[in-house]
Enzyme design. Structure first.
Site, PDB file in Angstrom:
ATOM      1  CG  ASN A   9      47.657  38.170  44.554  1.00 52.96           C
ATOM      2  OD1 ASN A   9      48.829  38.447  44.627  1.00 52.96           O
ATOM      3  ND2 ASN A   9      46.938  37.376  44.375  1.00 52.96           N
ATOM      4  CE  LYS A  11      46.216  37.347  40.597  1.00 53.26           C
ATOM      5  NZ  LYS A  11      45.189  36.308  39.835  1.00 53.26           N
ATOM      6  CG  HIS A  94      45.977  33.133  45.642  1.00 50.83           C
ATOM      7  ND1 HIS A  94      45.830  32.694  44.481  1.00 50.83           N
ATOM      8  CD2 HIS A  94      45.307  34.544  45.567  1.00 50.83           C
ATOM      9  CE1 HIS A  94      45.091  33.654  43.635  1.00 50.83           C
ATOM     10  NE2 HIS A  94      44.889  34.626  44.542  1.00 50.83           N
ATOM     11  CD  GLU A  96      46.278  33.132  40.446  1.00 50.67           C
ATOM     12  OE1 GLU A  96      47.464  33.757  41.168  1.00 50.67           O
ATOM     13  OE2 GLU A  96      45.458  33.653  40.180  1.00 50.67           O
ATOM     14  CD  GLU A 166      41.027  35.681  46.091  1.00 51.82           C
ATOM     15  OE1 GLU A 166      41.146  36.695  45.653  1.00 51.82           O
ATOM     16  OE2 GLU A 166      42.006  34.639  46.102  1.00 51.82           O
ATOM     17  N   GLY A 172      40.341  36.426  37.940  1.00 49.26           N
ATOM     18  CA  GLY A 172      41.115  36.767  36.791  1.00 49.26           C
ATOM     19  C   GLY A 172      40.321  36.463  35.429  1.00 49.26           C
ATOM     20  CB  SER A 212      36.444  39.712  38.423  1.00 49.72           C
ATOM     21  OG  SER A 212      37.433  38.533  37.621  1.00 49.72           O
TER      22      SER A 212
HETATM   23  C1  PEP Z   1      43.385  37.382  43.208  1.00 54.68           C
HETATM   24  O1  PEP Z   1      44.414  37.036  42.656  1.00 54.68           O
HETATM   25  O2  PEP Z   1      43.162  37.164  44.331  1.00 54.68           O
HETATM   26  C2  PEP Z   1      42.313  37.985  42.275  1.00 54.68           C
HETATM   27  C3  PEP Z   1      41.275  37.884  42.865  1.00 54.68           C
HETATM   28  O3  PEP Z   1      42.627  38.142  41.144  1.00 54.68           O
HETATM   29  P1  PEP Z   1      41.615  38.981  40.155  1.00 54.68           P
HETATM   30  O4  PEP Z   1      41.067  40.165  40.768  1.00 54.68           O
HETATM   31  O5  PEP Z   1      42.460  39.404  38.945  1.00 54.68           O
HETATM   32  O6  PEP Z   1      40.481  38.200  39.814  1.00 54.68           O
END
Ligand code: PEP
Length: 248
Positions: A9, A11, A94, A96, A166, A172, A212
């Protein structure tokens, strides 16, 4: 047997130039991958990414979509448009988007139905906040998100659904959930699917972990019974790092 899926992803990162050099570095590193590979890019770069990965084992996905077929929805992109340019996946719900763009379980469900009707594979995201985890309501929260997200989706349509667990506190932040925490919730999600759709569907559905994920922790996450892959944000931005995850 479920085939694992490693999905990136991106972003709101990258430029045209960076995308070209990314794929010229990344694609040769993953030609022998045994997992399915997806990269979800900003909408504006989807066509370019699709063109650059045309003859490869990498499929491209959107980071979002809108549920209506067409109309006066300024700034939105329909599932038909994603299909038209050759997209395979779309992320839906997601955290976000839920947090920064007021997406609700209802809008997530609308998008899920539209994606499945239109032939795009949805990656349905769910996950609890740190406060929810500390308040010991993780399972209750996840159950609502999953049941609401999948409302009115048929057992046949479920063949094309991917779920990503998630935890918001792990996205992040560099704070990865322990393998036990991730496995426990993902196993719970599989039980919800079983209660809704039966054992065959529950055993077949791919459930990813996201938060992460990196080249150092992917192997232990993938060694569990229920984790079928990863949704990777930050570490998918660098071709060598993401290739290491894909080739774990
Ligand atoms: C994500 O954007 O879905 C995500 C899991 O980000 P990260 O791997 O940076 O934590």
């Amino acid at each position: 047997m479920r085939k694992s899926l490693i999905a990136g992803n991106w972003k709101m990162y990258k430029t045209t130039e960076e995308i070209t050099s990314y794929f010229s570095e990344f694609l040769p590193l993953v030609t022998n991958a045994t997992v399915d590979i997806a990269i979800c890019t900003p909408t504006i770069y989807l066509s370019k990414a699709i063109k650059l990965t045309d003859d490869s084992n990498v499929k491209i996905g959107a980071e979002n979509c809108f549920h209506e077929i067409e109309g006066a929805f300024t700034g939105e992109v329909s599932i038909g448009m994603l299909v038209d340019i050759g997209c395979t996946y779309t992320i839906i719900g997601h955290s976000e988007r839920r947090l920064s763009f007021c997406e609700t379980d209802k809008s997530v469900n609308n998008k899920m139905k539209a994606a499945l009707a239109g032939g795009i594979i949805p990656i349905l995201c769910c996950g609890e906040s740190l406060l929810q985890r500390e308040s010991q309501i993780t399972n209750a929260w996840i159950e609502i998100q999953i049941k609401m997200g999948l409302l009115d989706i048929t057992v046949e349509e479920m063949q094309n659904v991917v779920i990503a667990y998630e935890p918001i506190w792990a996205i992040g932040t560099g704070k990865v959930a322990t393998v036990e925490q991730a496995q426990e919730v993902i196993c719970f999600i599989r039980q919800i699917i079983k209660s809704l759709y039966g054992e065959t569907t529950a055993e077949a559905i791919r459930i990813l972990y996201g938060g992460s994920v990196n080249a150092n922790n992917i192997k232990s996450l993938m060694s569990t019974e229920d984790i079928d892959g990863a949704l990777v944000g930050g570490a998918s931005l660098k071709p060598i790092d993401f290739a290491k995850i894909v080739n774990f």
